[in-house]
Design a protein around this motif. Sequence first.
Motif, PDB file in Angstrom:
ATOM      1  N   UNK A  59       1.026  -1.164   0.117  1.00 48.62           N
ATOM      2  CA  UNK A  59      -0.025  -0.146   0.010  1.00 48.62           C
ATOM      3  C   UNK A  59       1.170   1.462  -0.003  1.00 48.62           C
ATOM      4  N   UNK A  60       1.310   1.703  -1.009  1.00 51.34           N
ATOM      5  CA  UNK A  60       1.704   3.073  -1.186  1.00 51.34           C
ATOM      6  C   UNK A  60       1.054   4.325  -1.187  1.00 51.34           C
ATOM      7  N   UNK A  61       1.462   5.315  -0.176  1.00 48.07           N
ATOM      8  CA  UNK A  61       1.299   6.626  -0.599  1.00 48.07           C
ATOM      9  C   UNK A  61       0.668   7.244  -1.350  1.00 48.07           C
ATOM     10  N   UNK A  62       1.288   7.315  -1.768  1.00 45.13           N
ATOM     11  CA  UNK A  62       0.719   8.352  -3.169  1.00 45.13           C
ATOM     12  C   UNK A  62      -0.314   7.368  -3.831  1.00 45.13           C
ATOM     13  N   UNK A  63      -0.424   6.147  -4.395  1.00 44.49           N
ATOM     14  CA  UNK A  63      -0.950   5.302  -5.055  1.00 44.49           C
ATOM     15  C   UNK A  63      -2.796   5.622  -4.566  1.00 44.49           C
ATOM     16  N   UNK A  64      -2.458   5.029  -2.801  1.00 44.62           N
ATOM     17  CA  UNK A  64      -3.979   5.322  -1.981  1.00 44.62           C
ATOM     18  C   UNK A  64      -4.359   6.357  -2.382  1.00 44.62           C
ATOM     19  N   UNK A  65      -3.988   7.698  -2.198  1.00 43.10           N
ATOM     20  CA  UNK A  65      -4.364   8.853  -2.558  1.00 43.10           C
ATOM     21  C   UNK A  65      -5.277   9.415  -4.092  1.00 43.10           C
ATOM     22  N   UNK A  66      -4.452   8.007  -5.304  1.00 42.88           N
ATOM     23  CA  UNK A  66      -5.831   7.864  -6.253  1.00 42.88           C
ATOM     24  C   UNK A  66      -7.151   7.823  -6.187  1.00 42.88           C
ATOM     25  N   UNK A  67      -7.016   6.865  -4.962  1.00 45.50           N
ATOM     26  CA  UNK A  67      -8.420   6.524  -5.179  1.00 45.50           C
ATOM     27  C   UNK A  67      -9.258   6.546  -3.910  1.00 45.50           C
ATOM     28  N   UNK A  68      -8.707   5.706  -2.840  1.00 45.52           N
ATOM     29  CA  UNK A  68      -9.093   5.708  -1.314  1.00 45.52           C
ATOM     30  C   UNK A  68      -9.374   6.717  -0.874  1.00 45.52           C
ATOM     31  N   UNK A  69      -8.490   7.097  -1.116  1.00 41.90           N
ATOM     32  CA  UNK A  69      -8.102   8.768  -0.037  1.00 41.90           C
ATOM     33  C   UNK A  69      -7.956  10.018  -0.559  1.00 41.90           C
ATOM     34  N   UNK A  74      -3.041  17.955   2.856  1.00 41.03           N
ATOM     35  CA  UNK A  74      -2.085  17.274   3.239  1.00 41.03           C
ATOM     36  C   UNK A  74      -1.805  18.386   4.841  1.00 41.03           C
ATOM     37  N   UNK A  75      -3.346  18.729   5.448  1.00 39.86           N
ATOM     38  CA  UNK A  75      -3.459  19.471   6.436  1.00 39.86           C
ATOM     39  C   UNK A  75      -3.387  18.024   7.300  1.00 39.86           C
ATOM     40  N   UNK A  76      -3.083  18.462   8.895  1.00 37.83           N
ATOM     41  CA  UNK A  76      -3.012  17.485   9.863  1.00 37.83           C
ATOM     42  C   UNK A  76      -4.171  16.786  10.127  1.00 37.83           C
ATOM     43  N   UNK A  77      -5.727  17.058   9.847  1.00 29.43           N
ATOM     44  CA  UNK A  77      -6.697  16.540  10.800  1.00 29.43           C
ATOM     45  C   UNK A  77      -6.541  15.425   9.195  1.00 29.43           C
ATOM     46  N   UNK A  78      -7.030  15.584   7.438  1.00 28.51           N
ATOM     47  CA  UNK A  78      -6.190  14.864   6.990  1.00 28.51           C
ATOM     48  C   UNK A  78      -5.294  13.449   6.653  1.00 28.51           C
ATOM     49  N   UNK A  79      -4.324  14.415   7.344  1.00 33.49           N
ATOM     50  CA  UNK A  79      -3.196  13.408   7.360  1.00 33.49           C
ATOM     51  C   UNK A  79      -3.510  12.322   8.184  1.00 33.49           C
ATOM     52  N   UNK A  80      -4.058  13.002   9.576  1.00 32.52           N
ATOM     53  CA  UNK A  80      -4.247  11.656  10.615  1.00 32.52           C
ATOM     54  C   UNK A  80      -5.754  10.423  10.090  1.00 32.52           C
ATOM     55  N   UNK A  81      -7.000  11.519   9.728  1.00 32.66           N
ATOM     56  CA  UNK A  81      -7.581  10.399   8.404  1.00 32.66           C
ATOM     57  C   UNK A  81      -6.515   9.796   7.682  1.00 32.66           C
ATOM     58  N   UNK A  82      -5.708   9.775   6.648  1.00 35.49           N
ATOM     59  CA  UNK A  82      -5.053   9.152   5.572  1.00 35.49           C
ATOM     60  C   UNK A  82      -4.865   7.569   6.993  1.00 35.49           C
ATOM     61  N   UNK A  84      -5.178   6.610   9.783  1.00 35.60           N
ATOM     62  CA  UNK A  84      -6.211   5.704  10.563  1.00 35.60           C
ATOM     63  C   UNK A  84      -6.899   4.757   9.160  1.00 35.60           C
ATOM     64  N   UNK A  85      -7.493   5.764   7.897  1.00 35.81           N
ATOM     65  CA  UNK A  85      -8.015   4.656   7.060  1.00 35.81           C
ATOM     66  C   UNK A  85      -7.127   3.793   6.526  1.00 35.81           C
ATOM     67  N   UNK A  86      -5.867   3.246   6.521  1.00 29.20           N
ATOM     68  CA  UNK A  86      -4.812   2.787   5.694  1.00 29.20           C
ATOM     69  C   UNK A  86      -4.449   1.972   6.823  1.00 29.20           C
ATOM     70  N   UNK A  87      -4.605   2.150   8.282  1.00 28.30           N
ATOM     71  CA  UNK A  87      -4.461   1.235   9.387  1.00 28.30           C
ATOM     72  C   UNK A  87      -5.341   0.460   9.702  1.00 28.30           C
ATOM     73  N   UNK A  88      -6.966   0.425   9.064  1.00 29.37           N
ATOM     74  CA  UNK A  88      -8.646  -0.444   8.587  1.00 29.37           C
ATOM     75  C   UNK A  88      -7.941  -1.264   7.810  1.00 29.37           C
ATOM     76  N   UNK A  89      -7.830  -0.658   6.708  1.00 28.60           N
ATOM     77  CA  UNK A  89      -7.351  -1.135   5.352  1.00 28.60           C
ATOM     78  C   UNK A  89      -6.399  -2.380   6.199  1.00 28.60           C
TER      79      UNK A  89
END
Length: 200
Positions: A59-69, A74-82, A84-89
Motif C-alpha cells: 500500500x503506497x501513499x501516493x497510490x492510495x491518494x489516487x483512490x481510497x483517500x 495534507x493538513x494535520x487532520x487529513x493526514x491523521x485520517x489518511x 487511520x484509513x490505511x490502518x483499518x485496511x
Amino acid sequence: MSSNIVWHEASINKSERREKNHHHSFILWFTGLSASGKSSIANSLARRLFEQGNQSFVLDGDNIRHGLNKDLGFDEDSRKENIRRIGEVSKLFVESGQIVLTAFISPYKEDRNVVRSLVEEGEFIEVYVKCSVEECERRDPKGLYEKARKNEIKNFTGISAPYEAPDNPEIVVDSEQYSIEECTEQLINFLVEKGYIEKV
C-alpha cells in the motif's frame, strides 16, 4: 455507529489462512521522510517475498491518494485520517493471512501507535527508513522539496511540517548509507530471524 450494525463472524479464521500460506501475517509499516526510499524498499522487499512464495501486498501513499483517500488534503487532520484509513485496511490484510507493506510518511508518532493498537502483539513492525532531510532534498525525485522551499507546497514534512521519528522501531534501515538491495536483505534476514517467514 448505527445500533443496527452487527459484526458477522467469518467462516475462515486468521490462523487457518496463515497455516495455508505457511507464514505469519503482519504489517510492515515503512515510515520516513519523502524521498527516503520507503516505496522503493517496500516494493523491492515485496518482490523478494513474492519470489519466495509469500503472500504480500504494498500500500503506497501516493497510490492510495489516487483512490481510497483522494478526498483528503495534507493538513494535520487529513493526514491523521489518511493513516487511520490505511490502518483499518492493513488490519484486513492481516486478517486475510497476508503480509502488508505500507509506505507512508506518517509523520506523527501518535497516528502510527493508533495503527499498532488495531492489531495484536507481533502484527505491527515499524520500519524506520532513516535518511537525513539534506539527503532527501538532494535526491528530490519528484521536485517536491524545491516546491516546498518556494512555498508552493504547504505543510510539507521536514520543511514546513514536522516529522516525528520513531522512538523504538522494530527495525531501522539506513537508506542514506545502504542501497535498496542491502536494505531489502536486512529486512529479509530480520523476518527470518523473528520467525515471520521461512528461510529459503
